[in-house]
Design an enzyme around this catalytic site. Structure first.
Site, PDB file in Angstrom:
ATOM      1  N   GLY A 178       0.782  -1.234   0.000  1.00  0.00           N
ATOM      2  CA  GLY A 178       0.000   0.000   0.000  1.00  0.00           C
ATOM      3  C   GLY A 178       0.814   1.285   0.000  1.00  0.00           C
ATOM      4  N   SER A 232       6.339 -10.767  -5.714  1.00  0.00           N
ATOM      5  CA  SER A 232       5.291 -10.767  -6.736  1.00  0.00           C
ATOM      6  C   SER A 232       5.489  -9.570  -7.652  1.00  0.00           C
ATOM      7  CB  SER A 232       3.928 -10.673  -6.068  1.00  0.00           C
ATOM      8  OG  SER A 232       3.837  -9.460  -5.359  1.00  0.00           O
ATOM      9  N   ALA A 266       3.462  -6.329  -9.503  1.00  0.00           N
ATOM     10  CA  ALA A 266       2.386  -5.450  -9.062  1.00  0.00           C
ATOM     11  C   ALA A 266       1.034  -6.058  -9.413  1.00  0.00           C
ATOM     12  CB  ALA A 266       2.516  -4.093  -9.745  1.00  0.00           C
ATOM     13  N   THR A 285      -2.108  -4.269  -7.990  1.00  0.00           N
ATOM     14  CA  THR A 285      -2.838  -3.001  -8.151  1.00  0.00           C
ATOM     15  C   THR A 285      -1.914  -1.806  -7.954  1.00  0.00           C
ATOM     16  OG1 THR A 285      -3.413  -3.069  -5.823  1.00  0.00           O
ATOM     17  CG2 THR A 285      -5.015  -4.005  -7.349  1.00  0.00           C
ATOM     18  N   SER A 286      -0.645  -2.034  -7.688  1.00  0.00           N
ATOM     19  CA  SER A 286       0.284  -0.930  -7.406  1.00  0.00           C
ATOM     20  C   SER A 286       1.062  -0.559  -8.670  1.00  0.00           C
ATOM     21  CB  SER A 286       1.251  -1.357  -6.298  1.00  0.00           C
ATOM     22  OG  SER A 286       2.184  -2.279  -6.808  1.00  0.00           O
ATOM     23  N   ASP A 313      -9.539  -7.404   1.206  1.00  0.00           N
ATOM     24  CA  ASP A 313      -8.210  -7.553   1.791  1.00  0.00           C
ATOM     25  C   ASP A 313      -8.383  -7.674   3.304  1.00  0.00           C
ATOM     26  OD1 ASP A 313      -5.504  -7.781   1.753  1.00  0.00           O
ATOM     27  OD2 ASP A 313      -5.073  -5.713   1.252  1.00  0.00           O
ATOM     28  N   SER A 348      -2.625 -15.491   3.236  1.00  0.00           N
ATOM     29  CA  SER A 348      -1.923 -15.324   1.969  1.00  0.00           C
ATOM     30  C   SER A 348      -0.421 -15.126   2.197  1.00  0.00           C
ATOM     31  CB  SER A 348      -2.529 -14.128   1.223  1.00  0.00           C
ATOM     32  OG  SER A 348      -1.773 -13.807   0.092  1.00  0.00           O
ATOM     33  N   LYS A 373      -2.883   0.939   4.207  1.00  0.00           N
ATOM     34  CA  LYS A 373      -3.879  -0.117   4.427  1.00  0.00           C
ATOM     35  C   LYS A 373      -4.361  -0.120   5.869  1.00  0.00           C
ATOM     36  CE  LYS A 373      -2.773  -3.534   0.890  1.00  0.00           C
ATOM     37  NZ  LYS A 373      -2.252  -4.885   0.601  1.00  0.00           N
TER      38      LYS A 373
END
Lengths: 528, 528
Positions: free
Chosen positions: B191, B217, B219, B221-222, B279, B287, B311
């Site tokens: 976030g 990972s 991105a 949504t970033s 989330d 996760s 977040k």
């Protein structure tokens, strides 16, 4: 990863690229619209479709939403062609080769409201209006639809939210107007096999003179819906104009409600609720009341059966559900009379379309083998509806209903309705039942102290009902009956050996009857 | 509507009809397997596939689940052929014309447990094992998957259930074993734009000598994930054997984690959680910890940033989340150290792969323009990890980390890792940034009192990041900085005019900066 939507400032970027022609791709995708673009197609490459798979297809002023599949074979679609699946092609209603356009679909406008509901917030009237409109217009993906259903499950909706949801569901579809001061209807929340009271209540009440335009569903998870059973006797699917004419002439009908576009969001929601086995109070109230109000009812009698294997299992639960129904009905201006009934066992003898049609006709004919419980329950429900009439004293309805039934006026009315809808020539004196039978016998002597509605419904469905109308279960023993060992409890009818074998297997695991002693009989208080 | 499944008594009925041959249908269905049967195909007609659309396709001992589409065009599939979409064809890994069979898919065995969760019940260890196994094997429909995610959302899972879920997620995938007593890892819950501490913590801690096999990972949504930024410098996708060798030789790596089959159910769940913006704490814990345990970590430092647009927005919320992480980590035998950090604004100056890579390299080089906040945060996190080493006193880690960074040993380690993974030849002294720029200026004089992480991330994404690595946002002002009217707050870089236009529109609506007076600065207590 740039959004291609930006209506405020770059309308030309959002405008459909042109030059595509429509092509029917002969693939049946089960009601999910699919669009096909060739990977080398300039439109596909320019639009950056990879990230999002929901697209809007436009042709001749029509717009539909579809899932995009990418094709690498020009035998399926070529560059410059926009392929659509069979259903989608039918919806667009233009010929092959017609100009067409495709662009990324706008996300449904109500998604922020959906997210708030997922996070446990209370939604307002406008939120439900927006969500239900998007659902009815198929703007929700399966993921979004499921999220809405699960987020509204259990006690997640307060009663005002249930009202907002119901109101929104009415508003998104057609709303019938019968141009009558009093339009009556009845409904049962379901779960009781054989419970075909509508097919008796409609002719009795219509014979009394009240307007009763009854539309019913087909079975979803049960062995027969009213529409399935009525279809044994008469056509149930007809143009709306014909239905209107029948109602005006005969005061009643018994038709399938699927074609009238009443509360269309309900059907979309059910497509998710059913596979998830979800039947929460809020969703039940919204589903039932939205359909009834949209169908133009002013007065509704609602049947809530209670019993150990009914949907509602205790009186406190029934009363809680009743209050929710009443709250929402009041806010919608619908006059509602809730009746809690005995749901400890099936109603009538037959379970399955033909068997149930036989029972209904026997009651109408005052036949000596007519099932008394079906007759009594129908008379009581009909009596309640007749009391909606301003000139009937409270308590007189039952007697009026009984007179109409005993005099043969109900039978005459039913015959008139059957003839008007289109008679099937069903001979209820010699009903054609599935010729393969299996008698299920009592394993021990005693008294019948339990009949499992759910297991009995399962057995009837395995035997073929409702798809095979002649299939089902014929009950020979009921709660409280004494039986000796080996005495037949019920007979299974099937038309196909495989079906009978499935039903037999289910019986062998659990035959749905419990034999015990009189003191083990379940007691249920019911009101009338 | 007879079920065709009855394994107990009619195995022959459930057996696959034979005689079909496989055919690749050149349609890319976006990771949803689709099977195609011609409507006139005997198998289609015999199996009664209409009602259910989920089928099992078998060829050469492999089984995959697919959605069935019915075809009316022999150019797509003919009678006797079993068509499958491109992805499905690749999974089956047999040539066109190979014998194949299709039958209705068994419903996933864990569906009753799913229904119990939907109804608000608490699930046990075996339930989660069964559900997660079915999810990882793609046995859940989108509807079932979404129902599980939403039913587990918010506070629906208690902490023991979160542990069961996490444990089941670890168990369904591969679990790496580095054959080391101490394997360290770090993770941030996300976030915060620009927050590329891993690319500094890994070389520092690996240079100290701890084993740090970092997989990250891309991105979701970033504007950039660690894998996206590292990819500017080096190859991040490599065979697992090569990765192992690099870790054993250099003690660390910075690779993409997508190929290792770690916690595969997580990826399936994310495919639903992401479009629903879900989330929840339970899902976040499951996760993150399942991936880390599966990757073989024994010690984890977890970064939880708090701030008005992070977040986690308050210390009580952070502490609650910390306790849940700790509970589950303890039960999994993972040593966990949670660090609550300042999440009021982005970390570093650049937001976007190339800009962030530039910042990372400047810190490693002890360059005068290195962003101090990125350096300090990385040193503190690296210090915590170094303290996992039994011979380091609590409190000494930071100093050790700083010595490693200041001495150039961290830079040397990073260069070794880059070379081992495959250097891209990135010139961080002259980074190739998107040549289209837009300077966003302060609308008034004052002090920067707010930077909206979410809006800044949105602007960087609209500018093209991470898909266009050269795109992003370069921050020139930070919280507490005084500005005069018209002074540049940040510079947007893009490679395409349309992207720049989108970013500009977003800035015009909301530029992510708030100018005010010093007393309006948000205060956040953070611990180290």
């Amino acid at each position: 990863m740039v959004s291609t939507k930006n209506p405020d400032s770059s309308p030309d970027r959002a405008a459909p690229p042109s030059g595509l022609v429509l092509r029917r791709v002969a693939i049946d995708t089960y009601h999910e619209n699919v669009a096909y673009l060739h990977r080398e197609c300039a439109v596909y490459r320019a639009e950056g479709f990879q990230a999002l798979s929901k697209v809007e297809v436009r042709a001749n002023g029509k717009r539909i939403l579809a899932t995009l599949n990418v094709v690498d074979d020009t035998a399926i679609v070529g560059c410059g062609e926009l392929g659509v699946s069979e259903d989608a092609f039918a919806q667009l209603a233009v010929p092959n080769g017609h100009p067409a356009a495709v662009s990324q679909a706008e996300p449904a406008a109500s998604i922020p409201a959906l997210f708030r509901k997922i996070n446990g917030e209370r939604l307002g009237r406008e939120d439900f209006e927006a969500i239900v409109r998007d659902i009815a217009q198929h703007r929700y993906s399966k993921i979004e639809l499921t999220a809405f259903v699960v987020a509204c499950n259990r006690s997640e909706l307060d009663r005002e939210e249930v009202y907002f949801l119901t109101e929104a569901m009415v508003a998104t579809g057609r709303r019938l107007d019968w141009h009558e001061r009093l339009v009556v209807d009845k409904h049962c929340i379901g779960g009781i096999p054989g419970n075909r009271t509508s097919m008796l209540v409609v002719p009795i009440v219509a014979a009394y003179g009240l307007v009763f335009p009854k539309t019913s569903s087909r079975a979803i998870t049960s062995p027969a819906g009213t529409a399935d059973t009525m279809e044994v006797l008469a056509t149930v699917e007809m143009p709306f104009e014909q239905l209107t004419q029948i109602v005006h002439q005969h005061h009643g009908c018994l038709a399938w409600g699927g074609t009238a576009d009443l509360s269309p969001a309900d059907d979309v929601l059910i497509s998710v609720e059913r596979p998830l086995n979800i039947d929460s109070p809020g969703q039940m109230v919204a589903s039932i009341l939205s359909k009834k109000v949209a169908a133009g009812a002013t007065h509704l009698v609602l049947d809530i059966p209670i019993g150990p294997t009914a949907k509602v299992r205790s009186m406190p639960e029934a009363q809680k559900l009743r209050r929710l129904f009443e709250y929402v009905a009041d806010r919608l201006g619908l006059s509602l009379d809730v009746v809690v009934t005995d749901g400890r066992q099936p109603i009538g003898r037959g379970v399955g379309p033909v068997l149930e049609a036989r029972d209904v006709m026997r009651v109408l004919e005052n036949h000596p083998d007519a099932p008394d419980d079906l007759r009594e329950k129908s008379l009581r429900l009909a009596g309640r509806l007749i009391e909606c009439s301003p000139d009937v004293r409270g308590g007189d309805g039952y007697r009026i209903a009984r007179d109409i039934l005993d005099s043969g006026r109900a039978l005459a009315k039913m015959q008139a309705i059957i003839a008007a809808q289109g008679a099937k020539g069903f001979d209820h004196h010699h009903p054609a039942l599935g010729s393969l039978t299996l008698d299920v016998a009592a394993p021990s002597a005693g008294v019948v102290v339990g009949i499992d509605n759910l297991q009995l419904a399962r057995i009837a469905r395995l035997a073929g009902a409702p798809k095979v109308p002649q299939a089902g279960v014929d009950l020979l023993k009921r709660l409280g009956d004494a039986v000796v060992q080996g005495e037949v409890l019920y007979r299974i009818h099937a038309s196909y050996a495989a079906d009978l074998a499935f039903a037999r297997d289910a019986c062998e695991r659990e035959n749905a009857y419990r034999i015990g002693t009189v003191d083990q009989l379940p007691q249920v208080f019911v009101e009338f």
